[in-house]
Motif scaffolding. Structure first.
Motif, mmCIF file in Angstrom:
data_model
loop_
_atom_site.group_PDB
_atom_site.id
_atom_site.type_symbol
_atom_site.label_atom_id
_atom_site.label_comp_id
_atom_site.label_asym_id
_atom_site.label_seq_id
_atom_site.Cartn_x
_atom_site.Cartn_y
_atom_site.Cartn_z
ATOM 1 N N UNK A 2 0.849 -1.185 0.000
ATOM 2 C CA UNK A 2 0.000 0.000 0.000
ATOM 3 C C UNK A 2 0.883 1.232 0.000
ATOM 4 N N UNK A 3 0.678 2.143 -0.961
ATOM 5 C CA UNK A 3 1.519 3.332 -1.069
ATOM 6 C C UNK A 3 0.674 4.591 -1.079
ATOM 7 N N UNK A 4 1.328 5.705 -0.865
ATOM 8 C CA UNK A 4 0.640 6.998 -0.873
ATOM 9 C C UNK A 4 1.618 8.087 -1.290
ATOM 10 N N UNK A 32 2.371 8.545 11.282
ATOM 11 C CA UNK A 32 3.649 9.134 11.669
ATOM 12 C C UNK A 32 4.775 8.099 11.676
ATOM 13 N N UNK A 33 5.939 8.547 11.168
ATOM 14 C CA UNK A 33 7.154 7.722 11.170
ATOM 15 C C UNK A 33 8.319 8.567 11.684
ATOM 16 N N UNK A 50 14.822 11.927 1.956
ATOM 17 C CA UNK A 50 13.378 11.664 1.909
ATOM 18 C C UNK A 50 12.636 12.764 1.170
ATOM 19 N N UNK A 51 13.024 14.018 1.373
ATOM 20 C CA UNK A 51 12.362 15.144 0.689
ATOM 21 C C UNK A 51 12.581 15.069 -0.815
ATOM 22 N N UNK A 66 8.737 4.384 3.997
ATOM 23 C CA UNK A 66 9.916 4.658 3.184
ATOM 24 C C UNK A 66 9.561 4.795 1.711
ATOM 25 N N UNK A 67 10.377 5.534 0.943
ATOM 26 C CA UNK A 67 10.176 5.592 -0.506
ATOM 27 C C UNK A 67 10.215 4.188 -1.101
#
Length: 461
Positions: A2-4, A32-33, A50-51, A66-67
Protein backbone atom coordinates in the motif's frame (compact mmCIF):
# COMPACT_ATOMS: atom_id res chain seq x y z
CA UNK A 1 2.07 -3.04 -0.97
CA UNK A 2 0.00 0.00 0.00
CA UNK A 3 1.52 3.33 -1.07
CA UNK A 4 0.64 7.00 -0.87
CA UNK A 5 1.85 10.30 -2.31
CA UNK A 6 0.64 12.21 0.76
CA UNK A 7 3.93 12.80 2.54
CA UNK A 8 4.49 15.57 5.06
CA UNK A 9 7.67 16.45 6.95
CA UNK A 10 7.98 17.96 10.41
CA UNK A 11 10.82 19.68 12.21
CA UNK A 12 13.36 17.52 14.02
CA UNK A 13 12.56 16.57 17.57
CA UNK A 14 15.56 16.90 19.87
CA UNK A 15 15.83 14.83 23.05
CA UNK A 16 19.26 15.39 24.57
CA UNK A 17 18.71 12.75 27.24
CA UNK A 18 18.76 10.00 24.59
CA UNK A 19 21.74 8.32 22.95
CA UNK A 20 20.38 9.28 19.50
CA UNK A 21 18.92 12.72 20.28
CA UNK A 22 17.98 13.99 16.79
CA UNK A 23 14.72 12.55 15.45
CA UNK A 24 13.63 12.90 11.82
CA UNK A 25 9.80 12.92 11.64
CA UNK A 26 7.36 12.62 8.76
CA UNK A 27 3.93 11.23 7.91
CA UNK A 28 2.66 9.06 5.08
CA UNK A 29 -1.10 9.20 4.53
CA UNK A 30 -1.42 10.69 8.01
CA UNK A 31 0.62 7.93 9.72
CA UNK A 32 3.65 9.13 11.67
CA UNK A 33 7.15 7.72 11.17
CA UNK A 34 10.53 8.64 12.68
CA UNK A 35 14.23 7.77 12.67
CA UNK A 36 16.78 8.86 15.28
CA UNK A 37 20.38 9.94 14.69
CA UNK A 38 23.41 10.83 16.78
CA UNK A 39 24.05 14.25 15.21
CA UNK A 40 21.98 16.99 13.60
CA UNK A 41 24.07 16.70 10.43
CA UNK A 42 23.11 13.05 10.07
CA UNK A 43 19.44 13.85 10.68
CA UNK A 44 19.51 16.68 8.13
CA UNK A 45 21.08 14.39 5.56
CA UNK A 46 18.45 11.70 6.02
CA UNK A 47 15.62 14.21 5.84
CA UNK A 48 17.04 15.64 2.61
CA UNK A 49 17.04 12.19 1.01
CA UNK A 50 13.38 11.66 1.91
CA UNK A 51 12.36 15.14 0.69
CA UNK A 52 14.08 14.60 -2.66
CA UNK A 53 12.18 11.34 -3.12
CA UNK A 54 8.84 13.01 -2.26
CA UNK A 55 9.44 15.97 -4.58
CA UNK A 56 10.34 13.60 -7.40
CA UNK A 57 6.86 12.16 -7.15
CA UNK A 58 7.92 8.87 -5.66
CA UNK A 59 5.27 6.97 -3.68
CA UNK A 60 5.95 6.05 -0.05
CA UNK A 61 5.03 2.76 1.57
CA UNK A 62 2.30 3.26 4.17
CA UNK A 63 3.56 0.39 6.36
CA UNK A 64 7.25 1.24 6.64
CA UNK A 65 7.02 4.89 5.66
CA UNK A 66 9.92 4.66 3.18
CA UNK A 67 10.18 5.59 -0.51
CA UNK A 68 9.33 2.62 -2.70
CA UNK A 69 12.79 2.78 -4.27
CA UNK A 70 14.38 1.96 -0.92
CA UNK A 71 12.18 -1.08 -0.54
CA UNK A 72 12.74 -2.34 -4.07
CA UNK A 73 16.50 -2.03 -4.04
CA UNK A 74 18.12 -5.06 -2.40
CA UNK A 75 21.60 -3.54 -2.66
CA UNK A 76 21.30 0.02 -1.41
CA UNK A 77 24.03 -0.59 1.17
CA UNK A 78 26.99 1.67 0.53
CA UNK A 79 30.62 0.62 0.74
CA UNK A 80 31.07 2.85 3.78
CA UNK A 81 28.11 1.36 5.61
CA UNK A 82 29.08 -2.21 4.70
CA UNK A 83 32.64 -1.59 5.93
CA UNK A 84 31.30 -0.31 9.24
CA UNK A 85 29.03 -3.34 9.51
CA UNK A 86 32.04 -5.58 8.89
CA UNK A 87 34.10 -3.92 11.61
CA UNK A 88 31.22 -3.98 14.10
CA UNK A 89 30.53 -7.68 13.47
CA UNK A 90 34.14 -8.65 14.22
CA UNK A 91 34.97 -6.08 16.89
CA UNK A 92 34.09 -7.98 20.05
CA UNK A 93 37.03 -9.98 21.32
CA UNK A 94 39.39 -8.88 18.55
CA UNK A 95 42.90 -7.72 19.56
CA UNK A 96 43.17 -3.95 19.60
CA UNK A 97 46.08 -4.09 17.14
CA UNK A 98 43.93 -6.05 14.70
CA UNK A 99 41.22 -3.42 15.01
CA UNK A 100 43.71 -0.75 13.96
CA UNK A 101 44.73 -2.76 10.89
CA UNK A 102 41.09 -3.02 9.79
CA UNK A 103 40.63 0.71 10.24
CA UNK A 104 43.86 1.49 8.40
CA UNK A 105 43.02 -0.68 5.40
CA UNK A 106 39.45 0.58 5.11
CA UNK A 107 40.33 4.23 5.68
CA UNK A 108 43.01 4.12 2.97
CA UNK A 109 40.50 3.15 0.26
CA UNK A 110 37.09 4.43 1.38
CA UNK A 111 37.64 8.06 0.39
CA UNK A 112 38.36 6.77 -3.15
CA UNK A 113 35.23 4.61 -3.26
CA UNK A 114 32.94 7.59 -3.90
CA UNK A 115 30.67 8.63 -6.75
CA UNK A 116 32.05 12.18 -6.82
CA UNK A 117 34.72 14.22 -5.08
CA UNK A 118 32.85 17.49 -5.38
CA UNK A 119 32.92 19.26 -2.05
CA UNK A 120 35.28 16.72 -0.52
CA UNK A 121 37.15 18.05 2.54
CA UNK A 122 40.93 17.80 2.61
CA UNK A 123 41.82 14.15 2.09
CA UNK A 124 44.03 14.12 5.18
CA UNK A 125 41.07 15.17 7.30
CA UNK A 126 38.87 12.54 5.65
CA UNK A 127 41.51 9.86 6.13
CA UNK A 128 41.95 10.77 9.79
CA UNK A 129 38.18 10.92 10.35
CA UNK A 130 37.68 7.48 8.86
CA UNK A 131 40.54 5.92 10.82
CA UNK A 132 39.90 7.49 14.22
CA UNK A 133 36.07 7.60 14.17
CA UNK A 134 34.46 6.00 11.14
CA UNK A 135 35.93 2.54 11.74
CA UNK A 136 36.49 2.71 15.49
CA UNK A 137 33.42 1.17 17.13
CA UNK A 138 34.50 2.43 20.55
CA UNK A 139 33.86 6.00 19.41
CA UNK A 140 30.55 5.60 17.63
CA UNK A 141 28.52 6.83 20.58
CA UNK A 142 30.77 9.84 21.16
CA UNK A 143 30.26 13.28 19.64
CA UNK A 144 32.99 13.78 17.00
CA UNK A 145 34.82 17.09 16.44
CA UNK A 146 33.16 19.33 13.81
CA UNK A 147 35.74 18.62 11.09
CA UNK A 148 35.44 14.87 11.65
CA UNK A 149 31.65 15.02 11.63
CA UNK A 150 31.67 16.99 8.38
CA UNK A 151 34.10 14.59 6.71
CA UNK A 152 32.12 11.49 7.72
CA UNK A 153 28.84 13.06 6.59
CA UNK A 154 30.39 13.75 3.20
CA UNK A 155 31.61 10.15 2.93
CA UNK A 156 28.17 8.82 3.89
CA UNK A 157 26.50 10.92 1.17
CA UNK A 158 28.97 10.10 -1.61
CA UNK A 159 30.00 6.51 -0.92
CA UNK A 160 29.44 4.08 -3.76
CA UNK A 161 26.95 1.26 -3.41
CA UNK A 162 28.51 -2.11 -2.75
CA UNK A 163 26.89 -3.34 -5.97
CA UNK A 164 28.94 -0.75 -7.91
CA UNK A 165 32.14 -2.50 -6.86
CA UNK A 166 31.49 -5.47 -9.11
CA UNK A 167 33.03 -3.42 -11.94
CA UNK A 168 36.69 -4.15 -12.62
CA UNK A 169 37.63 -0.47 -12.77
CA UNK A 170 36.39 0.00 -9.21
CA UNK A 171 38.54 -2.85 -7.95
CA UNK A 172 41.58 -1.38 -9.69
CA UNK A 173 40.83 1.95 -8.06
CA UNK A 174 40.63 0.21 -4.70
CA UNK A 175 43.95 -1.59 -5.14
CA UNK A 176 45.66 1.59 -6.31
CA UNK A 177 44.41 3.42 -3.22
CA UNK A 178 45.71 0.62 -0.99
CA UNK A 179 49.13 0.77 -2.66
CA UNK A 180 50.00 4.41 -2.01
CA UNK A 181 50.41 6.70 0.98
CA UNK A 182 48.64 10.01 1.40
CA UNK A 183 51.64 11.83 -0.10
CA UNK A 184 51.46 9.68 -3.22
CA UNK A 185 54.53 7.57 -2.41
CA UNK A 186 54.35 3.80 -2.68
CA UNK A 187 53.39 1.95 0.47
CA UNK A 188 55.63 -0.84 1.76
CA UNK A 189 54.94 -4.17 -0.01
CA UNK A 190 54.00 -5.88 3.25
CA UNK A 191 51.50 -3.09 3.98
CA UNK A 192 49.92 -3.41 0.54
CA UNK A 193 49.48 -7.17 0.87
CA UNK A 194 48.07 -6.85 4.38
CA UNK A 195 45.49 -4.33 3.19
CA UNK A 196 44.57 -6.49 0.23
CA UNK A 197 43.94 -9.47 2.50
CA UNK A 198 41.61 -7.37 4.65
CA UNK A 199 39.76 -5.91 1.66
CA UNK A 200 39.34 -9.37 0.18
CA UNK A 201 37.71 -10.49 3.42
CA UNK A 202 35.44 -7.43 3.55
CA UNK A 203 34.26 -8.08 0.00
CA UNK A 204 33.78 -11.76 0.84
CA UNK A 205 31.48 -10.66 3.64
CA UNK A 206 29.49 -8.67 1.05
CA UNK A 207 28.96 -11.90 -0.89
CA UNK A 208 27.86 -13.62 2.30
CA UNK A 209 25.39 -10.79 2.99
CA UNK A 210 23.91 -11.05 -0.51
CA UNK A 211 25.25 -7.66 -1.64
CA UNK A 212 27.50 -9.16 -4.33
CA UNK A 213 27.16 -12.34 -6.34
CA UNK A 214 30.90 -13.04 -6.24
CA UNK A 215 34.04 -11.51 -4.78
CA UNK A 216 35.39 -9.25 -7.57
CA UNK A 217 38.90 -8.78 -6.16
CA UNK A 218 40.48 -12.10 -7.32
CA UNK A 219 39.21 -11.46 -10.84
CA UNK A 220 41.49 -8.43 -11.29
CA UNK A 221 44.80 -8.79 -13.15
CA UNK A 222 47.10 -7.49 -10.42
CA UNK A 223 50.75 -8.14 -9.73
CA UNK A 224 51.37 -8.26 -5.97
CA UNK A 225 54.53 -6.47 -4.81
CA UNK A 226 57.54 -8.58 -3.97
CA UNK A 227 58.25 -8.81 -0.26
CA UNK A 228 61.73 -9.29 1.13
CA UNK A 229 61.04 -10.72 4.58
CA UNK A 230 64.65 -11.57 5.28
CA UNK A 231 66.42 -9.67 8.02
CA UNK A 232 69.22 -7.50 6.64
CA UNK A 233 72.51 -8.72 8.17
CA UNK A 234 73.58 -5.06 8.34
CA UNK A 235 71.26 -4.45 11.31
CA UNK A 236 72.73 -7.29 13.38
CA UNK A 237 75.26 -6.36 16.08
CA UNK A 238 77.85 -8.81 17.35
CA UNK A 239 78.00 -9.84 21.04
CA UNK A 240 80.67 -7.26 21.88
CA UNK A 241 78.68 -4.43 20.31
CA UNK A 242 75.47 -5.56 22.02
CA UNK A 243 77.16 -5.65 25.43
CA UNK A 244 78.66 -2.20 24.88
CA UNK A 245 75.29 -0.73 23.84
CA UNK A 246 73.46 -2.21 26.83
CA UNK A 247 76.17 -0.95 29.17
CA UNK A 248 75.93 2.53 27.63
CA UNK A 249 72.17 2.55 28.19
CA UNK A 250 72.94 2.48 31.92
CA UNK A 251 74.84 5.76 31.55
CA UNK A 252 71.96 7.66 29.96
CA UNK A 253 70.67 9.93 32.70
CA UNK A 254 68.16 8.89 35.34
CA UNK A 255 66.06 6.69 33.05
CA UNK A 256 68.82 4.72 31.34
CA UNK A 257 69.77 2.42 34.24
CA UNK A 258 66.16 1.23 34.55
CA UNK A 259 66.25 0.08 30.91
CA UNK A 260 69.45 -1.96 30.84
CA UNK A 261 67.68 -5.23 31.68
CA UNK A 262 64.83 -4.18 29.34
CA UNK A 263 67.18 -4.17 26.35
CA UNK A 264 68.96 -7.21 27.76
CA UNK A 265 65.73 -9.20 27.46
CA UNK A 266 65.58 -8.38 23.75
CA UNK A 267 69.19 -9.36 23.10
CA UNK A 268 69.71 -12.35 25.38
CA UNK A 269 66.18 -13.85 25.22
CA UNK A 270 64.96 -12.65 21.77
CA UNK A 271 61.89 -11.09 23.38
CA UNK A 272 59.60 -8.74 21.51
CA UNK A 273 59.18 -5.30 23.16
CA UNK A 274 55.50 -6.06 23.83
CA UNK A 275 56.58 -9.22 25.69
CA UNK A 276 59.20 -7.38 27.72
CA UNK A 277 56.78 -4.72 29.03
CA UNK A 278 54.46 -7.51 30.28
CA UNK A 279 57.17 -9.68 31.88
CA UNK A 280 56.24 -10.64 35.46
CA UNK A 281 58.63 -11.36 38.31
CA UNK A 282 56.80 -14.60 39.11
CA UNK A 283 57.78 -15.93 35.70
CA UNK A 284 61.51 -15.30 36.11
CA UNK A 285 63.80 -18.03 37.42
CA UNK A 286 66.97 -16.17 38.41
CA UNK A 287 69.53 -18.34 40.24
CA UNK A 288 72.60 -16.78 41.86
CA UNK A 289 74.85 -18.56 39.37
CA UNK A 290 74.42 -20.19 35.97
CA UNK A 291 71.57 -20.09 33.51
CA UNK A 292 68.06 -18.98 34.39
CA UNK A 293 64.70 -19.19 32.67
CA UNK A 294 61.85 -16.92 31.65
CA UNK A 295 58.38 -18.41 31.19
CA UNK A 296 56.67 -16.03 28.79
CA UNK A 297 52.90 -16.06 28.65
CA UNK A 298 51.70 -12.62 27.56
CA UNK A 299 52.40 -9.48 25.57
CA UNK A 300 51.03 -5.96 25.77
CA UNK A 301 51.43 -4.05 22.51
CA UNK A 302 50.74 -0.33 22.72
CA UNK A 303 47.82 0.61 20.46
CA UNK A 304 46.17 3.63 22.07
CA UNK A 305 43.37 3.84 24.60
CA UNK A 306 40.59 4.41 22.05
CA UNK A 307 41.08 0.93 20.56
CA UNK A 308 41.04 -1.19 23.71
CA UNK A 309 38.00 -2.42 25.61
CA UNK A 310 39.19 -1.10 28.97
CA UNK A 311 40.57 2.24 27.78
CA UNK A 312 44.18 1.29 28.56
CA UNK A 313 46.90 2.30 26.11
CA UNK A 314 48.35 -1.25 26.11
CA UNK A 315 46.30 -4.28 25.10
CA UNK A 316 47.14 -7.27 27.29
CA UNK A 317 47.08 -10.38 25.08
CA UNK A 318 48.56 -13.84 24.87
CA UNK A 319 51.77 -14.57 23.01
CA UNK A 320 51.88 -13.67 19.34
CA UNK A 321 50.70 -16.48 17.03
CA UNK A 322 49.97 -18.69 20.04
CA UNK A 323 46.85 -19.90 21.85
CA UNK A 324 45.54 -17.58 24.55
CA UNK A 325 47.00 -19.57 27.47
CA UNK A 326 50.16 -20.83 25.77
CA UNK A 327 53.56 -20.28 27.38
CA UNK A 328 57.07 -20.10 25.95
CA UNK A 329 59.93 -21.08 28.28
CA UNK A 330 63.18 -19.39 27.29
CA UNK A 331 66.51 -20.31 28.94
CA UNK A 332 68.56 -17.17 29.63
CA UNK A 333 72.34 -16.88 30.03
CA UNK A 334 74.04 -15.61 33.19
CA UNK A 335 74.49 -12.18 31.58
CA UNK A 336 70.73 -11.59 31.52
CA UNK A 337 70.21 -13.24 34.90
CA UNK A 338 72.62 -10.70 36.41
CA UNK A 339 70.91 -7.78 34.67
CA UNK A 340 67.47 -8.82 35.90
CA UNK A 341 68.62 -9.52 39.47
CA UNK A 342 70.26 -6.10 39.67
CA UNK A 343 67.20 -4.42 38.18
CA UNK A 344 64.79 -6.05 40.63
CA UNK A 345 67.02 -5.28 43.60
CA UNK A 346 67.12 -1.60 42.63
CA UNK A 347 63.63 -0.96 41.25
CA UNK A 348 61.40 -3.73 42.56
CA UNK A 349 58.23 -4.49 40.60
CA UNK A 350 55.02 -2.73 39.64
CA UNK A 351 51.93 -3.31 41.79
CA UNK A 352 50.77 -6.06 39.42
CA UNK A 353 54.15 -7.84 39.51
CA UNK A 354 55.57 -6.51 36.24
CA UNK A 355 59.37 -6.26 36.16
CA UNK A 356 59.51 -3.03 34.17
CA UNK A 357 57.57 0.11 34.98
CA UNK A 358 57.64 3.87 34.70
CA UNK A 359 57.92 5.99 37.83
CA UNK A 360 54.14 5.91 38.57
CA UNK A 361 53.97 2.15 37.88
CA UNK A 362 52.78 2.39 34.28
CA UNK A 363 54.05 0.65 31.16
CA UNK A 364 57.41 1.58 29.65
CA UNK A 365 56.68 3.67 26.55
CA UNK A 366 58.19 3.27 23.09
CA UNK A 367 59.06 6.97 23.00
CA UNK A 368 61.10 6.60 26.18
CA UNK A 369 63.12 3.50 25.37
CA UNK A 370 63.48 4.61 21.75
CA UNK A 371 65.07 7.89 22.86
CA UNK A 372 67.45 6.18 25.28
CA UNK A 373 68.49 3.64 22.63
CA UNK A 374 69.21 6.39 20.12
CA UNK A 375 71.46 8.16 22.64
CA UNK A 376 73.34 4.97 23.52
CA UNK A 377 73.82 4.10 19.85
CA UNK A 378 75.30 7.53 19.13
CA UNK A 379 77.70 7.16 22.06
CA UNK A 380 78.94 3.65 21.18
CA UNK A 381 79.05 3.44 17.38
CA UNK A 382 81.49 5.37 15.25
CA UNK A 383 80.25 7.79 12.59
CA UNK A 384 80.55 5.22 9.81
CA UNK A 385 78.41 2.67 11.67
CA UNK A 386 75.91 5.30 12.75
CA UNK A 387 75.30 6.09 9.08
CA UNK A 388 74.27 2.46 8.48
CA UNK A 389 71.21 0.58 9.74
CA UNK A 390 73.27 -1.27 12.37
CA UNK A 391 71.07 -1.62 15.49
CA UNK A 392 69.03 1.38 14.39
CA UNK A 393 65.94 0.09 16.21
CA UNK A 394 65.72 -1.59 19.60
CA UNK A 395 63.91 -4.45 17.84
CA UNK A 396 67.16 -5.20 16.00
CA UNK A 397 68.45 -6.66 19.28
CA UNK A 398 65.94 -9.48 18.87
CA UNK A 399 67.22 -10.07 15.35
CA UNK A 400 70.78 -10.12 16.68
CA UNK A 401 69.85 -12.68 19.34
CA UNK A 402 68.18 -15.07 16.91
CA UNK A 403 71.12 -14.70 14.51
CA UNK A 404 73.54 -15.46 17.36
CA UNK A 405 71.67 -18.64 18.25
CA UNK A 406 71.64 -19.83 14.65
CA UNK A 407 75.29 -18.99 14.05
CA UNK A 408 76.23 -20.82 17.26
CA UNK A 409 74.86 -24.02 15.76
CA UNK A 410 71.68 -24.27 17.84
CA UNK A 411 69.15 -26.48 16.06
CA UNK A 412 66.64 -24.41 14.05
CA UNK A 413 63.70 -26.10 15.76
CA UNK A 414 64.97 -25.02 19.19
CA UNK A 415 65.73 -21.49 17.98
CA UNK A 416 62.22 -21.21 16.54
CA UNK A 417 60.70 -22.42 19.81
CA UNK A 418 62.65 -19.94 21.92
CA UNK A 419 61.93 -17.02 19.58
CA UNK A 420 58.24 -17.82 19.14
CA UNK A 421 58.50 -18.47 15.39
CA UNK A 422 57.63 -21.39 13.17
CA UNK A 423 60.69 -23.10 11.69
CA UNK A 424 59.60 -22.12 8.17
CA UNK A 425 59.35 -18.45 9.09
CA UNK A 426 62.61 -18.57 11.02
CA UNK A 427 64.62 -19.93 8.11
CA UNK A 428 62.92 -17.62 5.62
CA UNK A 429 63.40 -14.46 7.67
CA UNK A 430 66.93 -15.16 8.96
CA UNK A 431 68.40 -16.94 5.95
CA UNK A 432 70.96 -14.21 5.23
CA UNK A 433 72.07 -14.03 8.85
CA UNK A 434 73.26 -17.64 9.10
CA UNK A 435 76.99 -17.18 8.67
CA UNK A 436 79.37 -20.02 8.03
CA UNK A 437 76.92 -22.20 6.14
CA UNK A 438 78.83 -21.87 2.88
CA UNK A 439 82.17 -22.85 4.43
CA UNK A 440 80.60 -25.85 6.11
CA UNK A 441 78.98 -26.95 2.85
CA UNK A 442 82.27 -26.57 0.97
CA UNK A 443 84.05 -28.68 3.59
CA UNK A 444 81.49 -31.46 3.26
CA UNK A 445 81.78 -31.43 -0.52
CA UNK A 446 85.58 -31.50 -0.32
CA UNK A 447 85.46 -34.46 2.03
CA UNK A 448 83.19 -36.33 -0.34
CA UNK A 449 85.37 -35.54 -3.35
CA UNK A 450 88.42 -36.70 -1.41
CA UNK A 451 86.80 -40.05 -0.62
CA UNK A 452 85.88 -40.54 -4.24
CA UNK A 453 89.44 -39.73 -5.31
CA UNK A 454 90.83 -42.32 -2.85
CA UNK A 455 88.56 -45.04 -4.24
CA UNK A 456 89.31 -44.24 -7.90
CA UNK A 457 91.55 -46.83 -9.64
CA UNK A 458 95.10 -45.64 -10.40
CA UNK A 459 95.70 -44.22 -13.86
CA UNK A 460 96.50 -46.86 -16.45
CA UNK A 461 95.23 -49.75 -14.27
Amino acid sequence: MSTSYKVKFWEHRVRLDRRMPYMVRWTVAGKEFSESYLTKTQADGRKSVLIVAARAGEPFDTVQGLPVSELREPDVTTWYQHSRNYVKARWKGAPAKTRTTWADALASVTFEMVSSKAGMPDKRIVRRALYTWGFNVNRWEQEPPPDVEKALAWIARNSLLVSDLSEAKMMRRMLEAASVLLDGKKAAPSTVLRKRRILHHVLGRAVEDGLLSANPLPQIQWQPPDIDEEVDPEVVVNPEQAAALIAEVGRQGKVGPSLQAFFGCMYYAAMRPAEVVQLERARCVLPETGWGRLILNASSPRVGSSWTDDGASHDARGLKHRAAKATRPVPIPPELVALLRAHLERYGTAADGRVFQTGPGGFVQESTYGRIWKQARSAVLNEADQATSLARRPYDLRHACVSLWLNSGVDATEVARRAGHSVAVLLRVYAKCIHGGEDQANELISQRLGRNAAKAPPKGA
